[in-house]
Design an enzyme around this catalytic site. Structure first.
Site, mmCIF file in Angstrom:
data_model
loop_
_atom_site.group_PDB
_atom_site.id
_atom_site.type_symbol
_atom_site.label_atom_id
_atom_site.label_comp_id
_atom_site.label_asym_id
_atom_site.label_seq_id
_atom_site.Cartn_x
_atom_site.Cartn_y
_atom_site.Cartn_z
ATOM 1 N N MET A 73 39.263 -13.742 -31.819
ATOM 2 C CA MET A 73 39.892 -14.796 -31.018
ATOM 3 C C MET A 73 39.463 -16.180 -31.503
ATOM 4 O O MET A 73 39.090 -17.047 -30.718
ATOM 5 C CB MET A 73 39.566 -14.605 -29.534
ATOM 6 C CG MET A 73 40.116 -13.314 -28.967
ATOM 7 S SD MET A 73 39.436 -12.831 -27.361
ATOM 8 C CE MET A 73 37.893 -12.059 -27.876
ATOM 9 N N ASP A 101 44.992 -4.188 -19.894
ATOM 10 C CA ASP A 101 44.961 -5.442 -20.629
ATOM 11 C C ASP A 101 46.223 -5.594 -21.468
ATOM 12 O O ASP A 101 47.040 -4.678 -21.578
ATOM 13 C CB ASP A 101 43.732 -5.492 -21.543
ATOM 14 C CG ASP A 101 42.483 -5.945 -20.795
ATOM 15 O OD1 ASP A 101 42.613 -6.384 -19.649
ATOM 16 O OD2 ASP A 101 41.387 -5.830 -21.365
ATOM 17 N N GLY A 150 41.917 -3.085 -24.804
ATOM 18 C CA GLY A 150 42.048 -2.991 -26.243
ATOM 19 C C GLY A 150 40.672 -2.951 -26.882
ATOM 20 O O GLY A 150 39.693 -3.437 -26.321
ATOM 21 N N GLY A 151 40.585 -2.353 -28.062
ATOM 22 C CA GLY A 151 39.300 -2.292 -28.755
ATOM 23 C C GLY A 151 38.306 -1.428 -28.008
ATOM 24 O O GLY A 151 38.608 -0.314 -27.596
ATOM 25 N N ASP A 152 37.099 -1.954 -27.820
ATOM 26 C CA ASP A 152 36.029 -1.258 -27.118
ATOM 27 C C ASP A 152 35.654 -2.032 -25.864
ATOM 28 O O ASP A 152 35.567 -3.268 -25.904
ATOM 29 C CB ASP A 152 34.808 -1.112 -28.025
ATOM 30 C CG ASP A 152 33.695 -0.330 -27.357
ATOM 31 O OD1 ASP A 152 33.647 0.896 -27.559
ATOM 32 O OD2 ASP A 152 32.888 -0.940 -26.632
ATOM 33 N N PRO A 169 42.503 -0.282 -31.685
ATOM 34 C CA PRO A 169 43.205 -1.440 -32.245
ATOM 35 C C PRO A 169 44.693 -1.493 -31.956
ATOM 36 O O PRO A 169 45.327 -2.515 -32.215
ATOM 37 C CB PRO A 169 42.966 -1.301 -33.749
ATOM 38 C CG PRO A 169 42.834 0.178 -33.945
ATOM 39 C CD PRO A 169 42.122 0.688 -32.729
ATOM 40 N N LYS A 177 44.950 -10.923 -20.306
ATOM 41 C CA LYS A 177 44.588 -12.333 -20.510
ATOM 42 C C LYS A 177 45.157 -12.818 -21.838
ATOM 43 O O LYS A 177 45.282 -12.067 -22.795
ATOM 44 C CB LYS A 177 43.074 -12.514 -20.520
ATOM 45 C CG LYS A 177 42.355 -12.083 -19.243
ATOM 46 C CD LYS A 177 40.864 -12.362 -19.368
ATOM 47 C CE LYS A 177 40.108 -11.975 -18.097
ATOM 48 N NZ LYS A 177 40.028 -10.510 -17.921
ATOM 49 N N PRO A 219 18.956 49.622 -25.016
ATOM 50 C CA PRO A 219 17.746 50.141 -25.673
ATOM 51 C C PRO A 219 17.320 49.300 -26.862
ATOM 52 O O PRO A 219 16.144 49.277 -27.228
ATOM 53 C CB PRO A 219 18.154 51.556 -26.102
ATOM 54 C CG PRO A 219 19.642 51.504 -26.208
ATOM 55 C CD PRO A 219 20.106 50.539 -25.166
ATOM 56 N N GLY A 254 46.678 -6.625 -36.610
ATOM 57 C CA GLY A 254 46.174 -5.470 -37.337
ATOM 58 C C GLY A 254 46.687 -4.152 -36.795
ATOM 59 O O GLY A 254 46.861 -3.966 -35.589
#
Length: 410
Positions: free
Chosen positions: A329, A195, A249-251, A172, A218, A42, A358
């Site tokens: 690198m 990797d 690794g990383g993005d 990282p 690599k 209601p 790091g």
């Protein structure tokens, strides 16, 4: 005895009796399940009225009538009046409709669960004897913590008709810097194509023994598995119905050739998604106390790969006092970079920081300048993996007044 069932309510009628705050909270969950919802009440609380209006739900502005439950697969009653709620339960029992009684869960024929999900796995927690929502929520939260950290086995045990590929950025290195989604996808994987860098060793140790792990890591001037073959591995395993994780690794999209792998999957008609990770271009300098941008010091960043020729764009960035240049690198090509920079008249006083390993126990930072960097690199024996930072933010002591124990500073 309570039996937990996985119910699909998508496209099925669910009746809510009552328009208060409990109804508002529960409506959101049922809308997420794709249910067709009708509300009988209601009056409506403001939050309930807003949900009904925003989702164009059917509202019958009156008191409950027993025949309201006739076409409902599930009924939820939360009127705040125990007598009305009991009447709804009775009507449901007479018409063989399941009923959730929010005012007295023990007197309904169905119960809400404290629920969590990870991917396509859904876990619900309910009390068997007696109603104790807070305990159920506590158990649910503990399970959820294990799900999101990948500590519960999430792999499919029945072969899927269609596989998929997930590109994961591992960040990282430390496993606790991976995203929650990345950890969950690894726990679901049948195949991991990994990797060399990132949190590889630690996360792979957590996988089931029968997960296929393929090492395609690599190293400088050493690519044992060509990129075309990596692409083919992803496509072939996913096409065989497996859940494939490409662990980087990383993005994946920062010098990780992730774009090429996505394109290869899409061309083959394989489902593919990308889970980002923290790039070493930002996180490794951060580990050494170096912000890649800093108000009043650097307003921009130029990211460059150490392979190939030194471009005019990179030289302009090195000459710009407001730009931080980050090179990945780049240890092997550092002499070439220095020669090119000095040939363009860039100041020998340009600060440089080289951060090796790091976010690991072996991390070491060498602070130097363009004029001294080659001698310093030779003196301390700098090696990859390393991130090289050029610019005022690399000056020793910008954020950290005293050098760290594992730091070399000029």
């Amino acid at each position: 005895m309570t039996m937990l069932l996985g119910l699909s309510l998508t496209g099925r009628q669910v009746l809510f009796v009552g328009g208060g705050g409990v109804t508002a909270r529960r409506l959101i969950r049922f809308l997420g399940e794709g249910a067709l919802i009708r509300v009988v009440a209601p009056r409506l609380a403001p939050e309930t009225a807003a949900i009904i209006r925003e989702n164009d739900l059917e509202w019958l502005e009156r008191d409950f009538a027993p025949n309201d439950v006739v076409d409902a697969w599930l009924v939820h009653t939360a009127t705040g009046d125990s007598a009305v709620d009991r009447a709804v339960v009775v009507a449901c029992d007479e018409r063989r409709a399941l009923c959730i009684n929010a005012s007295d869960g023990a007197r309904g024929s169905a119960r809400m669960t404290a629920q969590t999900a990870s991917g396509d796995v859904v876990v619900g927690v309910a009390s068997d004897v007696g109603i104790d929502p807070q305990r159920a929520v506590g158990v649910r939260d503990a399970i959820d913590a294990m799900l999101v950290s990948g500590r519960i086995p999430l792999r499919r045990r029945r072969k899927s008709a269609s596989g998929r590929v997930d590109l994961i950025g591992g960040g990282p290195g430390p496993i606790d810097l991976m995203t929650v989604r990345a950890r969950r996808l690894l726990a679901e994987a049948d195949v991991v194509v990994a990797d060399r860098l990132g949190p590889t060793a630690e996360v792979l140790a957590e996988l089931d023994p029968d997960v296929l792990v393929i090492d395609v890591g690599k190293r400088p001037d050493h690519h044992p598995v060509p990129q075309e073959q990596i692409n083919a591995l992803l496509v072939s395993h996913a096409s065989a119905g497996r859940r494939v994780v490409r662990l980087k690794g990383g993005d994946p999209f920062v010098y990780g050739r992730g774009g090429e792998e996505v394109l290869a999957c899409r061309r083959a008609g394989v489902a593919v998604d990308v889970t980002p990770g923290t790039s070493s271009a930002i996180s490794v300098p951060q580990a050494a106390g170096i912000p890649v941008t800093h108000r009043g010091t650097a307003s921009g960043m130029h990211l460059v790969h150490g392979q190939g020729e030194v471009s005019a764009t990179t030289l302009r960035a090195l000459a710009d006092p407001e730009v931080t240049t980050v090179m990945l690198m780049g240890v092997g090509v550092l002499p070439k970079v220095v020669r090119a920079a000095r040939g363009q008249g860039i100041s020998c006083d340009l600060p440089i920081a080289i951060v090796e390993n790091g976010h690991t126990a072996q991390q070491r930072t060498t602070h130097t300048t363009l004029g001294e960097v080659l001698d310093d690199v030779a003196a301390v024996g700098v090696r990859n993996p390393a991130v090289i930072v050029f610019g005022e933010v690399a000056r020793a002591g910008l954020l950290i007044p005293e050098p760290q124990l594992n730091e070399t500073a000029r």
